[in-house]
Design a protein around this motif. Structure first.
Motif, PDB file in Angstrom:
ATOM      1  N   PRO A 136       0.816  -1.227   0.000  1.00 40.25           N
ATOM      2  CA  PRO A 136       0.000   0.000   0.000  1.00 40.25           C
ATOM      3  C   PRO A 136       0.845   1.270   0.000  1.00 40.25           C
ATOM      4  O   PRO A 136       2.046   1.243   0.239  1.00 40.25           O
ATOM      5  N   SER A 137       0.189   2.393  -0.236  1.00 37.83           N
ATOM      6  CA  SER A 137       0.883   3.673  -0.307  1.00 37.83           C
ATOM      7  C   SER A 137       1.554   4.033   1.019  1.00 37.83           C
ATOM      8  O   SER A 137       1.078   3.651   2.092  1.00 37.83           O
ATOM      9  N   LEU A 147       7.294 -10.546  -0.049  1.00 35.48           N
ATOM     10  CA  LEU A 147       5.920 -10.070  -0.166  1.00 35.48           C
ATOM     11  C   LEU A 147       5.215 -10.900  -1.231  1.00 35.48           C
ATOM     12  O   LEU A 147       5.620 -10.902  -2.387  1.00 35.48           O
ATOM     13  N   ASN A 148       4.154 -11.607  -0.813  1.00 37.32           N
ATOM     14  CA  ASN A 148       3.459 -12.484  -1.759  1.00 37.32           C
ATOM     15  C   ASN A 148       1.938 -12.360  -1.686  1.00 37.32           C
ATOM     16  O   ASN A 148       1.221 -13.208  -2.193  1.00 37.32           O
ATOM     17  N   LYS A 149       1.444 -11.303  -1.047  1.00 36.78           N
ATOM     18  CA  LYS A 149       0.000 -11.108  -0.975  1.00 36.78           C
ATOM     19  C   LYS A 149      -0.326  -9.620  -0.948  1.00 36.78           C
ATOM     20  O   LYS A 149       0.562  -8.786  -0.833  1.00 36.78           O
ATOM     21  N   LYS A 150      -1.609  -9.317  -1.039  1.00 37.04           N
ATOM     22  CA  LYS A 150      -2.054  -7.932  -1.048  1.00 37.04           C
ATOM     23  C   LYS A 150      -2.292  -7.463   0.384  1.00 37.04           C
ATOM     24  O   LYS A 150      -2.963  -8.139   1.159  1.00 37.04           O
ATOM     25  N   PHE A 151      -1.720  -6.305   0.680  1.00 36.99           N
ATOM     26  CA  PHE A 151      -2.010  -5.640   1.944  1.00 36.99           C
ATOM     27  C   PHE A 151      -2.772  -4.369   1.609  1.00 36.99           C
ATOM     28  O   PHE A 151      -2.606  -3.793   0.537  1.00 36.99           O
ATOM     29  N   SER A 152      -3.600  -3.889   2.541  1.00 32.86           N
ATOM     30  CA  SER A 152      -4.427  -2.721   2.239  1.00 32.86           C
ATOM     31  C   SER A 152      -4.245  -1.575   3.232  1.00 32.86           C
ATOM     32  O   SER A 152      -4.801  -0.512   3.033  1.00 32.86           O
ATOM     33  N   GLU A 153      -3.498  -1.766   4.292  1.00 30.11           N
ATOM     34  CA  GLU A 153      -3.322  -0.737   5.319  1.00 30.11           C
ATOM     35  C   GLU A 153      -2.154   0.176   4.951  1.00 30.11           C
ATOM     36  O   GLU A 153      -0.991  -0.214   5.062  1.00 30.11           O
ATOM     37  N   PRO A 154      -2.446   1.434   4.496  1.00 32.57           N
ATOM     38  CA  PRO A 154      -1.354   2.347   4.130  1.00 32.57           C
ATOM     39  C   PRO A 154      -0.597   2.817   5.377  1.00 32.57           C
ATOM     40  O   PRO A 154      -1.039   2.578   6.510  1.00 32.57           O
ATOM     41  N   ASP A 155       0.523   3.494   5.145  1.00 29.26           N
ATOM     42  CA  ASP A 155       1.319   4.079   6.232  1.00 29.26           C
ATOM     43  C   ASP A 155       1.753   3.021   7.242  1.00 29.26           C
ATOM     44  O   ASP A 155       1.653   3.227   8.456  1.00 29.26           O
TER      45      ASP A 155
END
Length: 169
Positions: A136-137, A147-155
């Motif tokens: 994420p941003s 890293l092999n999956k999607k994360f969604s928590e920025p910062d």
């Protein structure tokens, strides 16, 4: 045929600029030439002299992106790197994957996917990013992480093998 011509073009860029020192101007020139065959390439894309980029026709690179020494990016899937991303030395990004056929991965079908690195993120040294991953941003991927999956928590800080959420930054 187009894929093979772009592969030769990327090799030519790497070869012609290999012995040119890594000054910001020369890294921008390398980035400019790589950007000519990408889906999208923003301004101030900097690539070090020994970074290896394959499959550049599937890259979407934002502005002010830096690719560090000995970084390898390859595969036939899509790579999206948003603005202001730093990729530290020794990172490997793989945007494709092999499947098994007749009990062998050598001749299995190639599985294409996507990797996305969000705006303002920093990928630490010697990381590996695999197909289907998303950082994420404004996030950090700690050194030596996978890293092999999607994360969604920025910062946030992500680290480990495989990567997991560590803390907010």
């Amino acid at each position: 045929m187009k894929h093979k011509l772009i592969l030769i073009y990327a090799w030519l860029i790497r070869t012609c600029f290999f012995f040119v020192p890594d000054f910001p101007f020369t890294m921008r020139v390398r980035g400019f030439f790589y950007g000519l065959v990408m889906k999208k390439c923003g301004k101030d894309f900097q690539v070090t002299n020994n970074a290896l980029l394959k499959g550049v026709q599937n890259f979407e690179i934002g502005s002010n992106v830096f690719i560090g020494n000995n970084t390898v990016i390859m595969g036939s899937g899509n790579l999206i790197i948003e603005d202001e991303v730093m990729i530290a030395p020794g990172t490997v990004i793989v945007i494709g994957n092999h499947t098994s056929s007749n009990k062998s991965f050598r001749y299995g079908k190639i599985n294409k996917g996507e990797v996305k690195i969000g705006k303002g993120s920093w990928v630490g040294g010697n990381c590996t990013i695999a197909i289907g991953a998303e950082l994420p941003s404004n996030s950090i991927l700690g050194a030596n992480s996978f890293l092999n999956k999607k994360f969604s928590e920025p910062d946030s800080l992500y680290a480990g093998v495989p990567s997991k959420f560590i803390k907010k930054i």
